[in-house]
Motif scaffolding. Structure first.
Motif, PDB file in Angstrom:
ATOM      1  N   UNK A 219       0.804  -1.221   0.000  1.00  0.00           N
ATOM      2  CA  UNK A 219       0.000   0.000   0.000  1.00  0.00           C
ATOM      3  C   UNK A 219       0.845   1.283   0.000  1.00  0.00           C
ATOM      4  N   UNK A 220       0.255   2.327  -0.560  1.00  0.00           N
ATOM      5  CA  UNK A 220       0.885   3.645  -0.608  1.00  0.00           C
ATOM      6  C   UNK A 220       0.362   4.441   0.583  1.00  0.00           C
ATOM      7  N   UNK A 221       1.246   5.145   1.296  1.00  0.00           N
ATOM      8  CA  UNK A 221       0.821   5.920   2.458  1.00  0.00           C
ATOM      9  C   UNK A 221      -0.159   7.016   2.027  1.00  0.00           C
ATOM     10  N   UNK A 222      -1.378   7.050   2.643  1.00  0.00           N
ATOM     11  CA  UNK A 222      -2.374   8.021   2.173  1.00  0.00           C
ATOM     12  C   UNK A 222      -1.968   9.473   2.401  1.00  0.00           C
ATOM     13  N   UNK A 223      -1.222   9.737   3.486  1.00  0.00           N
ATOM     14  CA  UNK A 223      -0.789  11.106   3.741  1.00  0.00           C
ATOM     15  C   UNK A 223       0.237  11.573   2.715  1.00  0.00           C
ATOM     16  N   UNK A 224       1.189  10.697   2.436  1.00  0.00           N
ATOM     17  CA  UNK A 224       2.225  11.017   1.456  1.00  0.00           C
ATOM     18  C   UNK A 224       1.605  11.175   0.067  1.00  0.00           C
ATOM     19  N   UNK A 225       0.630  10.287  -0.230  1.00  0.00           N
ATOM     20  CA  UNK A 225      -0.045  10.372  -1.518  1.00  0.00           C
ATOM     21  C   UNK A 225      -0.696  11.735  -1.683  1.00  0.00           C
ATOM     22  N   UNK A 226      -1.372  12.204  -0.633  1.00  0.00           N
ATOM     23  CA  UNK A 226      -2.042  13.513  -0.726  1.00  0.00           C
ATOM     24  C   UNK A 226      -1.032  14.631  -0.969  1.00  0.00           C
ATOM     25  N   UNK A 227       0.089  14.555  -0.268  1.00  0.00           N
ATOM     26  CA  UNK A 227       1.121  15.582  -0.449  1.00  0.00           C
ATOM     27  C   UNK A 227       1.610  15.615  -1.891  1.00  0.00           C
ATOM     28  N   UNK A 228       1.933  14.428  -2.423  1.00  0.00           N
ATOM     29  CA  UNK A 228       2.471  14.369  -3.788  1.00  0.00           C
ATOM     30  C   UNK A 228       1.393  14.674  -4.822  1.00  0.00           C
ATOM     31  N   UNK A 229       0.194  14.117  -4.599  1.00  0.00           N
ATOM     32  CA  UNK A 229      -0.860  14.329  -5.588  1.00  0.00           C
ATOM     33  C   UNK A 229      -1.173  15.807  -5.711  1.00  0.00           C
ATOM     34  N   UNK A 280       2.635  24.661  -2.957  1.00  0.00           N
ATOM     35  CA  UNK A 280       1.240  25.062  -2.782  1.00  0.00           C
ATOM     36  C   UNK A 280       0.336  23.898  -2.446  1.00  0.00           C
ATOM     37  N   UNK A 281       0.822  22.686  -2.607  1.00  0.00           N
ATOM     38  CA  UNK A 281      -0.013  21.551  -2.235  1.00  0.00           C
ATOM     39  C   UNK A 281      -0.367  21.642  -0.756  1.00  0.00           C
ATOM     40  N   UNK A 282       0.395  22.434   0.003  1.00  0.00           N
ATOM     41  CA  UNK A 282       0.156  22.554   1.442  1.00  0.00           C
ATOM     42  C   UNK A 282      -1.271  22.965   1.771  1.00  0.00           C
ATOM     43  N   UNK A 283      -1.848  23.869   0.989  1.00  0.00           N
ATOM     44  CA  UNK A 283      -3.150  24.327   1.468  1.00  0.00           C
ATOM     45  C   UNK A 283      -4.300  23.368   1.156  1.00  0.00           C
ATOM     46  N   UNK A 284      -3.965  22.198   0.646  1.00  0.00           N
ATOM     47  CA  UNK A 284      -4.971  21.130   0.609  1.00  0.00           C
ATOM     48  C   UNK A 284      -4.837  20.229   1.828  1.00  0.00           C
ATOM     49  N   UNK A 285      -3.780  20.458   2.607  1.00  0.00           N
ATOM     50  CA  UNK A 285      -3.462  19.585   3.740  1.00  0.00           C
ATOM     51  C   UNK A 285      -3.564  20.332   5.069  1.00  0.00           C
ATOM     52  N   UNK A 286      -4.292  21.441   5.048  1.00  0.00           N
ATOM     53  CA  UNK A 286      -4.276  22.316   6.225  1.00  0.00           C
ATOM     54  C   UNK A 286      -4.992  21.724   7.438  1.00  0.00           C
ATOM     55  N   UNK A 287      -5.917  20.802   7.225  1.00  0.00           N
ATOM     56  CA  UNK A 287      -6.556  20.155   8.386  1.00  0.00           C
ATOM     57  C   UNK A 287      -6.231  18.664   8.390  1.00  0.00           C
ATOM     58  N   UNK A 288      -5.093  18.307   7.805  1.00  0.00           N
ATOM     59  CA  UNK A 288      -4.656  16.910   7.753  1.00  0.00           C
ATOM     60  C   UNK A 288      -3.877  16.529   9.001  1.00  0.00           C
ATOM     61  N   UNK A 289      -3.897  15.243   9.334  1.00  0.00           N
ATOM     62  CA  UNK A 289      -2.928  14.747  10.305  1.00  0.00           C
ATOM     63  C   UNK A 289      -1.590  14.551   9.594  1.00  0.00           C
ATOM     64  N   UNK A 290      -0.534  14.348  10.349  1.00  0.00           N
ATOM     65  CA  UNK A 290       0.740  13.996   9.711  1.00  0.00           C
ATOM     66  C   UNK A 290       1.633  15.176   9.414  1.00  0.00           C
ATOM     67  N   UNK A 291       1.056  16.372   9.296  1.00  0.00           N
ATOM     68  CA  UNK A 291       1.882  17.558   9.079  1.00  0.00           C
ATOM     69  C   UNK A 291       1.545  18.573  10.175  1.00  0.00           C
TER      70      UNK A 291
END
Lengths: 575, 174
Positions: A219-229, A280-291
């Protein structure tokens, strides 16, 4: 090169006097046609979505809603817009630099990859084996063909970018132009550089996911996937912004004879896009865990606000250049006399002007505010998000590209439009529909109405949930705005397709102007003067109208921004 | 003429209105940049992203143990659980429900652990409209203090398959 060979390789445009190189012209045409084909697919999906979110209609069943949502996202945000941008790249590196295309072979290879990729992905979505939405967040799994199609498409796009850079190189080497490249080409170059970065992130996200879907790796880490995607997903929007702003400048010149006020400022702003959008991918992760909060705040403000500055600069320089052009033509009455005399009946112009207004006042203000670390708590995954990006990428980019098409078709396809009256109202219909739809989404979202959701009455759930009746009224606006925009879009597709295939040829003569004789003559005179008068009469012309508008913009921005902080402050405490 | 090469030396600083606008825009960008760190220290609503890697089975064990020891009732078959003020609370988001129902006290602070054993989900608390992202494999900890009383709905706002719209939950605050 003798005269006969030269005739075979390019033609001289009768309208602009620029050289149109046959090879590049071919690829511009094919990419534009494919763009419109996928636009139609995305549009058909779109009307199904709008009529499903309108709760009183609730057209599609849940399976088809999510399938159409996947189809809509992929075709609009990837295929329509990137095919169109590839067409722009071919044009900007050849005609505007007076250079041939670097490689026809690479053109064909990239076209094949992109075409096959787009077909594969569309096929597998329609076959019902990839109901994963555009983002395909792992561990949600699609058929491998879904990822592979997008990867092939991306590799094709990457090859176009390479062909573009190589053409810039040979143009410089062969000295096909003097001095610096034109601003539009510079903007296109910024778009191509960001495209390379975006596609690299896309590869990092999607290649492992493809391998996982094949069962080759774990499996691919979902948090890392979101960052890269989102490195792909958000940077792609910056490609769109660069391409759109280039179109603003291009159409500003073509429709009014406008000239950039200060090349350093305009180019500097493009440079800011390149330098400050990489995270800029950061502002899709503003309420994410992991960062953590440090990471979130740093990447939001560092990466966003200098890129925001760039957009605010273009948002001034483009209208200001129009104002100066109008004042030079003698439209000097009061603060806004120049504004009412703009060529509003020229669809190339009106589409671009509406694009500037919608992108700035709606897309820009909402985007920066929702992308603020803490404010994202009251926005993440609600309909406020699509409310924002339909104002940027549809009301902004797509509308600007439509405006471009009203000049692209006569100049590159050398065909004259039928039913010009309909073409003149098309940008207003489409733009108006998008404004209504986007407002409906934003207001519904402020009640917490989720995006990507089939049924906001939550039928079948054990614990009941639901929304205020006003939220349902707002969803009605989404439906109504969606219908209007859909009609505007069909009008656009109908007019351009009919013209490209059955339009009257204008080969050997200038395109018919969209404007009356007098304004056409005035703008042509300005274009002919070119840069000749630099520093003479030009710099003394003030831009009080544009200054007034941008000050109003800044105040609107501030009110919206602080109102959101106020709304946030009323919530439960959380950290 | 954005379509022609600029003539002569075009590298020069902006003047007049353009210079004024660049200055104003830059000032505004700086104000926005400062506001976020300011709110981080002074504001009451922040997304710190506190989280820990966790195996799905381990998280479910902890959640079930929490439910067993703190259960105070049941609604429609869903356990109602009252964590001790200042203590830990667990919320599981899975296809397609949020459980258990949490019973909290106004003004008390809880460490709310949320995770998913299957897909990504979106924790969305209504009618307040507070939203956090939930990832499988991550124990997302929200240190939360309810400031109002009543029944609050939780919905899912990240697509999680065909039953996504049925995924609801509840928090009761007294």
């Amino acid at each position: 090169m003798n005269a006969t060979q030269a005739i075979a390789k390019f033609r001289t445009c009768k309208t602009t006097g620029l050289r149109v190189f046959r090879n590049a012209e071919f690829f511009t045409k094919v990419n534009a046609v494919l763009a419109v084909v996928f636009l139609l697919v995305g549009a058909i999906a779109a009307i199904g979505l709008a009529l499903t979110r309108w709760t009183a209609v609730h057209l599609l069943g849940s399976v088809y809603y999510y399938r159409m949502l996947t189809l809509h996202g992929v075709n609009m945000l990837v295929f329509w817009i990137i095919f169109m941008e590839m067409g722009i790249l071919y044009f900007a590196c050849t005609t505007l630099l007076n250079s041939r295309l670097f490689s026809k072979m690479l053109g064909w290879i990239s076209l094949a990859l992109m075409g096959i990729g787009a077909l594969m992905t569309n096929y597998i979505i329609l076959a019902g084996q990839a109901d994963v939405l555009l983002t395909s967040y792992v561990p949600l799994k699609a058929h491998p063909m879904f990822y592979l199609g997008i990867i092939l498409f991306a590799v094709g796009a990457l090859i176009v970018c390479f062909n573009f850079f190589a053409t810039l190189y040979i143009a410089k080497r062969d000295e096909t132009y003097e001095g610096s490249m034109p601003l539009v080409t510079f903007g296109a170059m910024a778009a191509a550089i960001i495209a390379v970065l975006a596609l690299a992130h896309g590869a990092a996200a999607l290649i492992p996911t493809f391998m996982w879907s094949m069962g080759w790796i774990g499996p691919v880490d979902p948090g890392l996937y979101r960052l890269l995607w989102w490195g792909l997903g958000h940077m792609s929007q910056q490609i769109n912004v660069c391409a759109m702003v280039s179109v603003w400048y291009f159409m500003g010149t073509m429709t009014t004879g406008a000239k950039p006020l200060n090349e350093t400022v305009c180019r500097g702003a493009f440079l800011l896009y390149i330098l400050f959008i990489n995270l800029a991918s950061a502002h899709h992760l503003l309420v994410d865990p992991g960062v953590g909060p440090g990471w979130k705040i740093w990447n939001t403000s560092y990466a966003m606000y200098l890129a925001v500055l760039a957009s605010m600069i273009h948002g001034y320089t483009v209208p200001a250049s129009l104002e100066v052009a109008q004042r030079r033509k003698g439209f000097t009455k009061g603060i806004f006399g120049w504004f009412s005399k703009l060529p509003w009946k020229d669809p190339g112009f009106s589409a671009v002007m509406l694009s500037i207004i919608i992108f700035g006042f709606m897309g820009g203000i909402t985007g920066v505010t929702l992308g603020t670390e803490q404010i994202n708590i009251i926005a993440h995954n609600t309909l406020r998000i699509p409310g924002h990006f339909h104002a940027t990428v549809v009301g902004g980019t797509s509308l600007a590209f439509m405006g471009l098409a009203y000049y692209l078709v006569p100049l590159i396809f050398q065909k004259e439009f039928y039913l010009k009256g309909l073409a003149r109202i098309q940008p207003y219909v489409f733009g108006g529909g998008i404004v209504v739809m986007s407002l409906g989404m934003s207001f519904a979202g402020s009640y917490g109405v989720p995006r990507r959701h089939w049924d906001v009455d939550f039928s079948g759930s054990i614990l009941s949930a639901g929304f205020d009746p006003i939220a349902h009224v707002m969803l009605g606006l989404v439906g109504i705005g969606g219908i209007i925009a859909f009609l505007g879009l069909l009008l656009f597709i109908g007019l351009t397709v009919a013209t490209v295939f059955f339009g009257r040829s204008n080969e050997g003569r200038p395109m018919e102007s969209w404007q009356d004789e007098h304004s056409t003559r005035m703008k042509d005179e300005l274009i002919e003067k070119g840069y000749e008068e630099e520093g003479k009469d030009y710099e003394h012309i003030k831009t009080p109208g544009t200054l007034t508008v941008v000050i109003i913009f800044l105040l609107t921005f501030a009110v919206y921004y602080f109102a959101n902080w106020k709304a946030l402050a009323d919530l439960w405490f959380v950290r | 003429m954005s379509i022609f090469s600029p003539v002569g030396n075009w590298f020069k600083a902006p003047t007049g209105t353009e210079r004024l606008w660049v200055g104003l825009a830059l000032t505004w960008c700086l104000i926005m940049s400062v506001t976020m760190p300011y709110w981080h220290f002074k504001g009451k609503q922040n997304s710190t992203g506190e989280s820990y890697k966790v195996e799905a089975s381990a998280f479910l064990d902890r959640a079930n143990q929490f439910i067993e020891s703190n259960k105070v009732g049941e609604e429609k078959g869903v356990p109602i659980v009252e964590p001790s003020p200042g203590g830990d609370a667990y919320l599981v988001g899975e296809m397609w429900r949020w459980y258990p129902i949490l019973k909290l006290k106004k003004g008390q602070t809880y460490r709310l652990h949320i995770s998913s054993p299957d897909l990504q989900h979106g924790f969305s608390l209504l009618p307040m409209n507070m939203n956090f992202h939930i990832l499988p494999g991550y124990d997302h900890v929200l240190t939360i203090t309810p400031t109002s009383t009543g029944d609050f709905e939780i919905i899912c706002n990240e697509f999680c398959g065909i039953g996504h719209h049925m995924m609801t939950g509840k928090i009761i605050v007294e």
